[in-house]
Design a protein around this motif. Structure first.
Motif: not given
Length: 123
Positions: A41-46
């Motif tokens: 996954h590119l970015d594990l933000g929210i």
């Protein structure tokens, strides 16, 4: 010894790999090595996509799979509790690569830079 079987799933860029081998001590007993699932996954933000990936990772772990999460960014101030270090359930399974690649250049080219970062992760 049976050959390695690799299955590529089309959901969330997931790969599942299963290996079978014969036990060296007794050729009649087949042993199953740990099944591994890698979520990229590119970015594990929210967000919704991140939540889905983490739910799939948790469910896979509950089913006995060894889970790895590969991303370019996971900010501990802006992520779900399951990946927050040090106590998050999946925190030890998160691997960050390509964090040096900027998300954009002077506010431009975000889609291009995202493509470049994803390419870097999968290469």
């Amino acid at each position: 010894t049976r050959p390695t079987t690799t299955t590529t799933l089309n959901c969330c860029q997931t790969k599942a790999e299963t290996r079978f081998s014969m036990s060296s001590s007794d050729n009649n007993d087949a042993t199953l090595t740990v099944k591994k699932v890698v979520f990229i996954h590119l970015d594990l933000g929210i967000g919704g996509a991140e939540q889905l990936v983490l739910q799939l990772a948790t469910a896979s772990q509950d089913l006995g799979y060894q889970v790895e999460l590969v991303t370019t960014r996971c900010d501990s101030d802006h992520c779900f509790a399951s990946v927050k270090r040090p106590s998050g359930r999946l925190s030890q399974n998160v691997h960050i690569y390509g964090g040096w690649i900027p998300p954009n250049i002077a506010g431009k080219g975000t889609a291009f830079m995202s493509t470049l970062r994803m390419w870097y992760l999968t290469w």
